[in-house]
Design a protein around this motif. Structure first.
Motif, short mmCIF file in Angstrom:
data_model
loop_
_atom_site.label_atom_id
_atom_site.label_comp_id
_atom_site.label_asym_id
_atom_site.label_seq_id
_atom_site.Cartn_x
_atom_site.Cartn_y
_atom_site.Cartn_z
N ALA A 1 -14.42 -11.73 -16.51
CA ALA A 1 -15.17 -10.82 -15.45
C ALA A 1 -14.55 -10.85 -14.08
O ALA A 1 -14.23 -9.84 -13.30
N VAL A 2 -14.38 -12.06 -13.81
CA VAL A 2 -13.44 -12.31 -12.45
C VAL A 2 -12.16 -11.65 -12.25
O VAL A 2 -11.67 -10.96 -11.63
N GLY A 3 -11.48 -12.02 -13.46
CA GLY A 3 -9.80 -11.32 -13.53
C GLY A 3 -10.01 -9.78 -13.74
O GLY A 3 -9.37 -9.34 -12.98
N ALA A 4 -11.10 -9.20 -14.35
CA ALA A 4 -11.33 -7.64 -14.41
C ALA A 4 -11.27 -7.35 -13.13
O ALA A 4 -10.78 -6.23 -12.68
N ALA A 5 -12.16 -7.98 -12.07
CA ALA A 5 -12.28 -7.32 -10.83
C ALA A 5 -11.12 -7.51 -10.04
O ALA A 5 -10.85 -6.48 -9.13
N LEU A 6 -10.31 -8.55 -10.28
CA LEU A 6 -9.35 -8.98 -9.28
C LEU A 6 -8.22 -7.89 -9.50
O LEU A 6 -7.48 -7.29 -8.89
N TRP A 7 -7.88 -7.77 -10.89
CA TRP A 7 -6.91 -6.83 -11.42
C TRP A 7 -7.20 -5.32 -11.23
O TRP A 7 -6.48 -4.32 -10.91
N PHE A 8 -8.30 -5.02 -11.12
CA PHE A 8 -8.86 -3.85 -10.86
C PHE A 8 -8.64 -3.24 -9.34
O PHE A 8 -8.02 -2.37 -8.97
N ASP A 9 -8.76 -4.38 -8.34
CA ASP A 9 -8.54 -3.98 -7.00
C ASP A 9 -7.05 -4.15 -6.95
O ASP A 9 -6.40 -3.36 -6.28
N PHE A 10 -5.95 -4.93 -7.56
CA PHE A 10 -4.80 -5.11 -7.44
C PHE A 10 -4.00 -3.80 -7.75
O PHE A 10 -3.20 -3.25 -7.15
N PHE A 11 -4.50 -3.23 -9.10
CA PHE A 11 -3.83 -2.20 -9.71
C PHE A 11 -4.36 -0.70 -9.25
O PHE A 11 -3.60 0.29 -9.32
N PHE A 12 -5.73 -0.69 -9.08
CA PHE A 12 -6.18 0.70 -9.12
C PHE A 12 -7.03 0.86 -7.78
O PHE A 12 -7.45 1.90 -7.79
N THR A 13 -7.07 0.15 -6.94
CA THR A 13 -7.33 0.38 -5.68
C THR A 13 -6.41 0.52 -4.42
O THR A 13 -5.93 -0.39 -4.15
N PRO A 14 -6.52 1.77 -3.61
CA PRO A 14 -5.51 1.57 -2.41
C PRO A 14 -5.88 0.33 -1.53
O PRO A 14 -6.88 0.49 -1.29
#
Length: 250
Positions: free
Chosen positions: A62-75
């Motif tokens: 869950a923590v990894g999903a939130a971090l990589w979502f931020d890294f790849f999919f949010t400006p």
């Protein structure tokens, strides 16, 4: 073996790699996919990791999903920073939902294991009761219960002593506890003592004999398993009691 692999280091490795792998797969469609859809797919990954692994692996995913979502999919992309409030909300919700569903998945798996285990215990008691009614000799039931105790309590061996009370070995009590003399033994944490343990058998309230249990070092049978062992011994005792009663003349 499979249980150890899925719930051991492999599950932690999956928790680390699965979210970033999904993000890498979805990256070419970053411009066309809504971030909410990406977040939902990441939640599915978290649930899968938690269901196959354990609670810690689910939380890590869950923590990894939130971090990589931020890294790849949010400006701004490829940075751990979020500029839009809507993306902040999505990332926070992804983390919270991921943590929640990982806990639920782990709990559901635990309840399933308990249900399967309880069914197995019930089957042992039922099979022994059926044998008690159909066996030609009570000693058949005694031998059957001895074999069940070996499997149930993960013993190296088990022998039955009729009417013998020589010595004062550790005892498996009727409530599933272990006593050595007047002291309680922490069987829930360290398992059975590394010496013979007696399990007394009673029939119609009278002492008949005892099973002498030879524990396997390192094995930790649960209290529930120990309680089932006491129940099986009582069934054997009831069968043995029929040998002690004189038959009524017709």
């Amino acid at each position: 073996m499979l249980r150890f692999i899925t719930r051991g280091p492999f599950s932690l490795l999956a928790a680390v790699l699965a979210p970033v792998a999904l993000c890498a797969v979805l990256l070419p469609w970053r411009g066309s996919l809504a971030n909410t859809n990406v977040a939902l797919m990441l939640v599915v990954v978290v649930v899968a990791v938690a269901a196959l692994g354990h609670r810690g692996a689910g939380a890590l995913a869950a923590v990894g999903a939130a971090l990589w979502f931020d890294f790849f999919f949010t400006p701004p992309y490829e940075r751990f920073a979020i500029s839009k409030s809507a993306d902040i909300t999505t990332a926070v919700l992804l983390l919270c939902v991921g943590l929640a569903v990982s806990q639920l998945a782990a709990r559901a798996r635990r309840f399933r294991v308990i249900a399967i285990t309880d069914a197995g215990y019930l089957a042992r008691v039922h099979d022994t009761a059926v044998l008690s009614r159909s066996a030609n000799s009570a000693l058949t039931v005694v031998d059957h219960v001895g074999d069940e105790l070996i499997d149930l309590l993960q013993l190296r061996g088990c022998r039955f002593q009729y009417g013998s009370l020589i010595g004062h070995p550790p005892r498996l009590e009727h409530d599933g506890s272990i006593t050595i003399g007047r002291k309680q033994w922490d069987a829930d944490r360290v398992g059975l003592p590394d010496q013979d343990v007696e399990l007394r058998m009673f029939g119609n309230g009278k002492y008949i004999g005892r099973y002498m249990l030879d524990p396997t070092p390192g094995a930790v049978p649960s209290r529930q398993a120990r309680l089932v062992a006491v129940t099986l011994a009582n069934q054997a005792g009831a069968a043995m009691d029929t040998l002690r009663r004189p038959e009524k003349s017709v």
